[in-house]
Motif scaffolding. Sequence first.
Motif, PDB file in Angstrom:
ATOM      1  N   THR A   1       0.802  -1.223   0.000  1.00 33.33           N
ATOM      2  CA  THR A   1       0.000   0.000   0.000  1.00 33.33           C
ATOM      3  C   THR A   1       0.836   1.274   0.000  1.00 33.33           C
ATOM      4  O   THR A   1       1.741   1.439   0.832  1.00 33.33           O
ATOM      5  N   HIS A   2       0.504   2.175  -0.920  1.00 35.49           N
ATOM      6  CA  HIS A   2       1.045   3.540  -0.895  1.00 35.49           C
ATOM      7  C   HIS A   2      -0.004   4.443  -0.254  1.00 35.49           C
ATOM      8  O   HIS A   2      -1.192   4.349  -0.583  1.00 35.49           O
ATOM      9  N   SER A   3       0.414   5.306   0.675  1.00 33.78           N
ATOM     10  CA  SER A   3      -0.530   6.300   1.195  1.00 33.78           C
ATOM     11  C   SER A   3       0.260   7.540   1.565  1.00 33.78           C
ATOM     12  O   SER A   3       1.494   7.489   1.678  1.00 33.78           O
ATOM     13  N   ASP A   4      -0.442   8.646   1.754  1.00 34.64           N
ATOM     14  CA  ASP A   4       0.322   9.861   2.087  1.00 34.64           C
ATOM     15  C   ASP A   4       0.867   9.803   3.514  1.00 34.64           C
ATOM     16  O   ASP A   4       1.663  10.639   3.919  1.00 34.64           O
ATOM     17  N   ARG A   5       0.495   8.783   4.283  1.00 40.47           N
ATOM     18  CA  ARG A   5       1.115   8.574   5.605  1.00 40.47           C
ATOM     19  C   ARG A   5       2.287   7.613   5.514  1.00 40.47           C
ATOM     20  O   ARG A   5       2.922   7.312   6.524  1.00 40.47           O
ATOM     21  N   GLY A   6       2.514   7.052   4.303  1.00 36.92           N
ATOM     22  CA  GLY A   6       3.626   6.113   4.111  1.00 36.92           C
ATOM     23  C   GLY A   6       3.134   4.726   3.748  1.00 36.92           C
ATOM     24  O   GLY A   6       1.933   4.448   3.711  1.00 36.92           O
ATOM     25  N   PHE A   7       4.094   3.851   3.524  1.00 32.98           N
ATOM     26  CA  PHE A   7       3.848   2.485   3.046  1.00 32.98           C
ATOM     27  C   PHE A   7       3.220   1.599   4.122  1.00 32.98           C
ATOM     28  O   PHE A   7       3.449   1.785   5.317  1.00 32.98           O
ATOM     29  N   ALA A   8       2.435   0.614   3.681  1.00 38.14           N
ATOM     30  CA  ALA A   8       1.988  -0.469   4.586  1.00 38.14           C
ATOM     31  C   ALA A   8       1.905  -1.756   3.784  1.00 38.14           C
ATOM     32  O   ALA A   8       1.659  -1.728   2.570  1.00 38.14           O
ATOM     33  N   LEU A   9       2.149  -2.884   4.446  1.00 37.66           N
ATOM     34  CA  LEU A   9       2.066  -4.194   3.797  1.00 37.66           C
ATOM     35  C   LEU A   9       1.235  -5.132   4.665  1.00 37.66           C
ATOM     36  O   LEU A   9       1.498  -5.282   5.861  1.00 37.66           O
ATOM     37  N   ILE A  10       0.232  -5.729   4.048  1.00 39.49           N
ATOM     38  CA  ILE A  10      -0.591  -6.712   4.746  1.00 39.49           C
ATOM     39  C   ILE A  10      -0.171  -8.087   4.229  1.00 39.49           C
ATOM     40  O   ILE A  10      -0.359  -8.401   3.047  1.00 39.49           O
ATOM     41  N   SER A  11       0.440  -8.883   5.110  1.00 38.40           N
ATOM     42  CA  SER A  11       0.825 -10.246   4.755  1.00 38.40           C
ATOM     43  C   SER A  11       0.171 -11.192   5.756  1.00 38.40           C
ATOM     44  O   SER A  11      -0.624 -10.768   6.601  1.00 38.40           O
ATOM     45  N   SER A  12       0.494 -12.450   5.658  1.00 35.80           N
ATOM     46  CA  SER A  12      -0.185 -13.439   6.492  1.00 35.80           C
ATOM     47  C   SER A  12       0.779 -14.557   6.863  1.00 35.80           C
ATOM     48  O   SER A  12       1.821 -14.726   6.224  1.00 35.80           O
ATOM     49  N   ARG A  13       0.443 -15.302   7.875  1.00 31.92           N
ATOM     50  CA  ARG A  13       1.210 -16.488   8.234  1.00 31.92           C
ATOM     51  C   ARG A  13       0.325 -17.731   8.191  1.00 31.92           C
ATOM     52  O   ARG A  13       0.654 -18.707   7.561  1.00 31.92           O
ATOM     53  N   THR A  14      -0.782 -17.677   8.902  1.00 33.07           N
ATOM     54  CA  THR A  14      -1.740 -18.786   8.910  1.00 33.07           C
ATOM     55  C   THR A  14      -3.134 -18.154   8.898  1.00 33.07           C
ATOM     56  O   THR A  14      -3.254 -16.931   9.028  1.00 33.07           O
ATOM     57  N   PRO A  15      -4.190 -18.950   8.786  1.00 27.77           N
ATOM     58  CA  PRO A  15      -5.531 -18.351   8.821  1.00 27.77           C
ATOM     59  C   PRO A  15      -5.812 -17.573  10.113  1.00 27.77           C
ATOM     60  O   PRO A  15      -6.694 -16.713  10.143  1.00 27.77           O
ATOM     61  N   THR A  16      -5.036 -17.831  11.173  1.00 30.04           N
ATOM     62  CA  THR A  16      -5.308 -17.134  12.437  1.00 30.04           C
ATOM     63  C   THR A  16      -4.166 -16.218  12.896  1.00 30.04           C
ATOM     64  O   THR A  16      -4.282 -15.573  13.936  1.00 30.04           O
ATOM     65  N   VAL A  17      -3.051 -16.187  12.163  1.00 31.22           N
ATOM     66  CA  VAL A  17      -1.919 -15.319  12.535  1.00 31.22           C
ATOM     67  C   VAL A  17      -1.511 -14.487  11.321  1.00 31.22           C
ATOM     68  O   VAL A  17      -1.251 -15.032  10.246  1.00 31.22           O
TER      69      VAL A  17
ATOM     70  N   TRP B   1      -3.051  -0.282  15.302  1.00 30.23           N
ATOM     71  CA  TRP B   1      -4.181  -0.574  14.396  1.00 30.23           C
ATOM     72  C   TRP B   1      -4.696   0.698  13.739  1.00 30.23           C
ATOM     73  O   TRP B   1      -5.042   0.695  12.558  1.00 30.23           O
ATOM     74  N   ALA B   2      -4.711   1.794  14.505  1.00 34.18           N
ATOM     75  CA  ALA B   2      -5.196   3.056  13.921  1.00 34.18           C
ATOM     76  C   ALA B   2      -4.280   3.495  12.777  1.00 34.18           C
ATOM     77  O   ALA B   2      -4.740   3.960  11.732  1.00 34.18           O
ATOM     78  N   GLU B   3      -2.971   3.337  12.980  1.00 35.27           N
ATOM     79  CA  GLU B   3      -2.023   3.750  11.939  1.00 35.27           C
ATOM     80  C   GLU B   3      -2.183   2.869  10.692  1.00 35.27           C
ATOM     81  O   GLU B   3      -2.204   3.362   9.561  1.00 35.27           O
ATOM     82  N   LEU B   4      -2.302   1.552  10.911  1.00 36.93           N
ATOM     83  CA  LEU B   4      -2.475   0.653   9.757  1.00 36.93           C
ATOM     84  C   LEU B   4      -3.787   0.966   9.030  1.00 36.93           C
ATOM     85  O   LEU B   4      -3.823   1.046   7.800  1.00 36.93           O
ATOM     86  N   ARG B   5      -4.846   1.154   9.809  1.00 43.38           N
ATOM     87  CA  ARG B   5      -6.148   1.454   9.185  1.00 43.38           C
ATOM     88  C   ARG B   5      -6.079   2.732   8.358  1.00 43.38           C
ATOM     89  O   ARG B   5      -6.570   2.789   7.236  1.00 43.38           O
ATOM     90  N   ALA B   6      -5.426   3.742   8.907  1.00 46.01           N
ATOM     91  CA  ALA B   6      -5.352   5.035   8.205  1.00 46.01           C
ATOM     92  C   ALA B   6      -4.644   4.867   6.852  1.00 46.01           C
ATOM     93  O   ALA B   6      -4.924   5.584   5.903  1.00 46.01           O
ATOM     94  N   ARG B   7      -3.734   3.901   6.779  1.00 41.14           N
ATOM     95  CA  ARG B   7      -2.990   3.736   5.522  1.00 41.14           C
ATOM     96  C   ARG B   7      -3.729   2.870   4.510  1.00 41.14           C
ATOM     97  O   ARG B   7      -3.614   3.093   3.309  1.00 41.14           O
ATOM     98  N   VAL B   8      -4.456   1.849   4.968  1.00 40.44           N
ATOM     99  CA  VAL B   8      -5.063   0.906   4.010  1.00 40.44           C
ATOM    100  C   VAL B   8      -6.556   1.165   3.779  1.00 40.44           C
ATOM    101  O   VAL B   8      -7.166   0.515   2.929  1.00 40.44           O
ATOM    102  N   ASP B   9      -7.121   2.101   4.503  1.00 35.41           N
ATOM    103  CA  ASP B   9      -8.568   2.354   4.417  1.00 35.41           C
ATOM    104  C   ASP B   9      -9.041   2.635   2.991  1.00 35.41           C
ATOM    105  O   ASP B   9      -8.283   3.109   2.165  1.00 35.41           O
ATOM    106  N   GLY B  10     -10.313   2.348   2.742  1.00 31.46           N
ATOM    107  CA  GLY B  10     -10.895   2.674   1.450  1.00 31.46           C
ATOM    108  C   GLY B  10     -11.801   1.574   0.971  1.00 31.46           C
ATOM    109  O   GLY B  10     -12.007   0.595   1.684  1.00 31.46           O
ATOM    110  N   ASP B  11     -12.323   1.681  -0.216  1.00 28.50           N
ATOM    111  CA  ASP B  11     -13.340   0.804  -0.836  1.00 28.50           C
ATOM    112  C   ASP B  11     -13.943  -0.174   0.172  1.00 28.50           C
ATOM    113  O   ASP B  11     -14.399   0.221   1.227  1.00 28.50           O
TER     114      ASP B  11
END
Length: 417
Positions: free
Chosen positions: A209-225, A247-257
């Motif tokens: 994710t590109h945002s004006d607050r900076g980059f964020a990446l959503i990755s995964s390890r398992t269905p629960t982690v 969580w607030a910082e991550l949400r602010a970066r990836v929010d939308g649709d």
Amino acid sequence: MNATPRSDRTRVAIVGAGPAGLMLSHLLALAGIDNVVIDVRERADIETTLRAGILEQGTVDLMTTTGVGDRLLAEGKRHEGIAIRSRGASRRIDFPALTGRAVHLYPQHEVLKDLIAARLAAGGDLRFGVRDVGVQDVMSESPSVRFTEADGTRVVLSCAVVAGCDGSQGVCRTAVPRDRRTDYFHAYPHGWFGILAEAPTSADELVYTHSDRGFALISSRTPTVQRMYFQCDPAEDPSGWDDARIWAELRARVDGDDFVLREGPIVQRGVIPMRSYVIDPMSHGRLFLAGDAAHTVPPTGAKGLNLAVADVAVLCQALERLFHQGSTELLDSYGRTAADRVWRAQHFSWWMTSMLHTDPGADAFDLRRQLGEIDQITDSVAGSTYLAEAYTGWPIVRTNPDSVVAGAIATTAGRTP
Ligand code: PHB
């Protein structure tokens, strides 16, 4: 303490039981080449340290065709694309459609567990928890590695070749004298704040994710982690962040649709520095550097482990030529062959970083220019093909058709130099 160290002997002394060292040990053993792996860390540390998790197609092919891919195929997850997200919307890069290739999400420490188990099952010689490691006489044809074993026994391990696979903080890199090497170094003005959270998966594929607050990446390890990152100051103190603030910082970066970030307790957090480094040459006499001992990349391109595997695939082919055919020809060109891929990966990692991160001094022009670049990449077949090709990984170079790795890489469009 004993006055005289014990003398051990092997053909290839491998310093470091990370991806490069363990994969090299595995491949050499398949080729019938005797080797010993030492590491200052304990096995439990190696098997639990959290790192990135993307395996290129070539890494997956090499693991599966050499008998260490069962768990990767059963428990890892094939990813056929990533999302590039900006202005609150995601656009997908479809890897198979663009390149015929894909990647697997399978954490690095799981790869290491599989390699350690395979080496031990095959009677391999792995020595964990050693100390006082030193490399000597690498300009002669009989170099050695000295160290103290966990029980205090001092050892001199004589060999024909030393493989320096001990990472960016290891001793092998420093065994190349300063006046015989060039260090290429680049520090980025960012860090990555990484978390591990007990939460359900937010997205089926990775979201960059590109945002004006900076980059964020959503990755995964398992269905629960879940594993997530957001760009931060490299000097950021993670203890100053509670779960709600993260969580607030991550949400602010990836929010939308319609994207919903699924939250949960954060069980691990830390700040990862971002830097690029390459040593030139990657060898000195009978010492050959591979993986992070020779180069570091920022995590944006997920190239670290994959470069280590590609290095040792080239090194193994060269060592087979030496021990089976008596020629140093491929060892002489090892560093040049490996560096070709390393610099492509450096460029790709730098480019992904520059496209998606906000520089501390960035102005409105810089942000709009980045959006123009993202649009060009995601909306054009030519642009997205470059990203997909680099992300899924370039073919591993085939230099020795008689090598145990040749079978694995013959299935890819290998380039013969
Ligand atoms: C991760 O899952 O840890 C990960 C994935 C992709 C990256 C970096 C880290 O580019």
